[in-house]
Scaffold this active site. Structure first.
Site, PDB file in Angstrom:
ATOM      1  N   ASP A 124       0.440  -1.418   0.260  1.00 51.23           N
ATOM      2  CA  ASP A 124      -0.255  -0.107  -0.467  1.00 51.23           C
ATOM      3  C   ASP A 124       0.579   1.311   0.133  1.00 51.23           C
ATOM      4  O   ASP A 124       1.383   1.930   1.160  1.00 51.23           O
ATOM      5  CB  ASP A 124      -0.897  -0.430   1.165  1.00 51.23           C
ATOM      6  CG  ASP A 124      -2.208   1.100   1.199  1.00 51.23           C
ATOM      7  OD1 ASP A 124      -1.469   2.115   0.245  1.00 51.23           O
ATOM      8  OD2 ASP A 124      -2.529   0.790   2.508  1.00 51.23           O
ATOM      9  N   ASP A 181      -6.362   3.815 -10.823  1.00 49.57           N
ATOM     10  CA  ASP A 181      -7.119   3.080 -10.999  1.00 49.57           C
ATOM     11  C   ASP A 181      -8.986   4.192 -10.943  1.00 49.57           C
ATOM     12  O   ASP A 181      -7.919   4.727 -10.402  1.00 49.57           O
ATOM     13  CB  ASP A 181      -7.533   1.727 -10.136  1.00 49.57           C
ATOM     14  CG  ASP A 181      -9.098   0.862 -10.700  1.00 49.57           C
ATOM     15  OD1 ASP A 181      -9.466   1.021 -11.077  1.00 49.57           O
ATOM     16  OD2 ASP A 181      -8.441  -0.503 -10.256  1.00 49.57           O
ATOM     17  N   LYS A 192     -17.533   3.417 -11.657  1.00 51.09           N
ATOM     18  CA  LYS A 192     -18.601   3.745 -11.003  1.00 51.09           C
ATOM     19  C   LYS A 192     -19.342   4.632  -9.880  1.00 51.09           C
ATOM     20  O   LYS A 192     -18.257   4.216  -8.827  1.00 51.09           O
ATOM     21  CB  LYS A 192     -19.142   1.681 -10.659  1.00 51.09           C
ATOM     22  CG  LYS A 192     -19.299   0.413 -11.666  1.00 51.09           C
ATOM     23  CD  LYS A 192     -19.480  -0.132 -11.099  1.00 51.09           C
ATOM     24  CE  LYS A 192     -19.985  -1.242 -11.965  1.00 51.09           C
ATOM     25  NZ  LYS A 192     -20.189  -2.622 -11.650  1.00 51.09           N
ATOM     26  N   ASP A 208      -7.524   8.830 -18.235  1.00 49.01           N
ATOM     27  CA  ASP A 208      -7.312   9.456 -19.403  1.00 49.01           C
ATOM     28  C   ASP A 208      -8.919   9.216 -19.226  1.00 49.01           C
ATOM     29  O   ASP A 208     -10.420   9.649 -20.225  1.00 49.01           O
ATOM     30  CB  ASP A 208      -7.444   8.632 -20.414  1.00 49.01           C
ATOM     31  CG  ASP A 208      -8.059   7.006 -19.908  1.00 49.01           C
ATOM     32  OD1 ASP A 208      -7.300   7.023 -19.263  1.00 49.01           O
ATOM     33  OD2 ASP A 208      -9.067   6.608 -20.560  1.00 49.01           O
TER      34      ASP A 208
END
Length: 238
Positions: free
Chosen positions: A119, A141, A145, A177
């Protein structure tokens, strides 16, 4: 792991790492590289961080840069070879990516890289205050959603971490992006008291960084018709 966080640093009690740790099985050669090579480059977070991070590297360096989630490692290895007088700390919990990078480090003989395979907040809380010249978060990432947006690495608590470890005038560079994540990052950074966004026109965020090597994630975005934004935020002077 012993908790070496500075007094008053944000707690991870309510945080969690989100993402894959492993992909397809490693080839025997990759597994051997990881087993024997990674300990050479891995940070020891059980020991107190040195007052001067430059001492982490065997050769003299002038500045220290942190890349969080280096993925395939294309950018990190490119920068390390391009800038031998900069020490790089790369963080990536995905085993397959770490194995690939360790192999590349050994191929090119880069001596200015140190690694952490867990982490990133562990490293951020271990680092001394005002010790990092630049933080790179490239194609993280996006958790597209809405219900997962809270998992995005850019958050008030992590921006507090960035503000603590960046030197005054230090840079936080973010590339993505995904429009919603770009906007999310702009809102969070512009709303944080420690950061300025010095962009003046569209070319400031649509033009890739100098000597940008591109990455496989960026190539995928291009194939799928998405453009990228390259945001640079500056740590305000104390």
């Amino acid at each position: 792991m012993t908790d070496k966080r500075p007094s008053g640093s944000p707690t991870r009690a309510t945080e969690a790492f989100f993402g894959r740790r492993k992909g397809k099985p490693l080839r025997a050669s990759q597994a051997a590289q990881l087993e024997h090579g990674l300990p050479t480059f891995r940070l020891d977070l059980d020991a107190p961080a040195p007052d001067d991070l430059k001492s982490l590297f065997p050769d003299a360096v002038e500045r220290v840069r942190l890349e969080i989630g280096f993925g395939g490692g294309e950018h990190l290895i490119h920068r390390a070879v391009e800038q031998p007088s900069t020490g790089f700390i790369g963080v990536e919990p995905f085993v397959n990516s770490m194995a690939k990078l360790v192999g590349r480090i050994e191929e090119v003989g880069a001596r200015n890289i140190r690694l952490h395979d867990d982490d990133a907040t562990q490293v951020l809380d271990w680092l001394p205050a005002a010790s990092i010249d630049q933080i790179d978060l490239l194609y993280p990432d996006p958790w597209p959603k809405r219900k997962h947006w809270k998992r995005r690495f850019v958050s008030p608590v992590n921006l507090d971490r960035f503000a603590r470890v960046l030197k005054p005038g230090g840079l936080f560079c973010f590339a993505s992006d995904i429009d919603t994540y770009v906007n999310w990052t702009l809102l969070h950074c512009r709303g944080h008291a420690a950061f300025d966004w010095p962009a003046r026109n569209a070319s400031d965020w649509l033009t890739p960084y100098d000597t940008w090597p591109s990455t496989r994630y960026e190539a995928k975005a291009r194939r799928e018709g998405r453009s990228s934004a390259y945001l640079t935020f500056r740590r305000k002077e104390a």
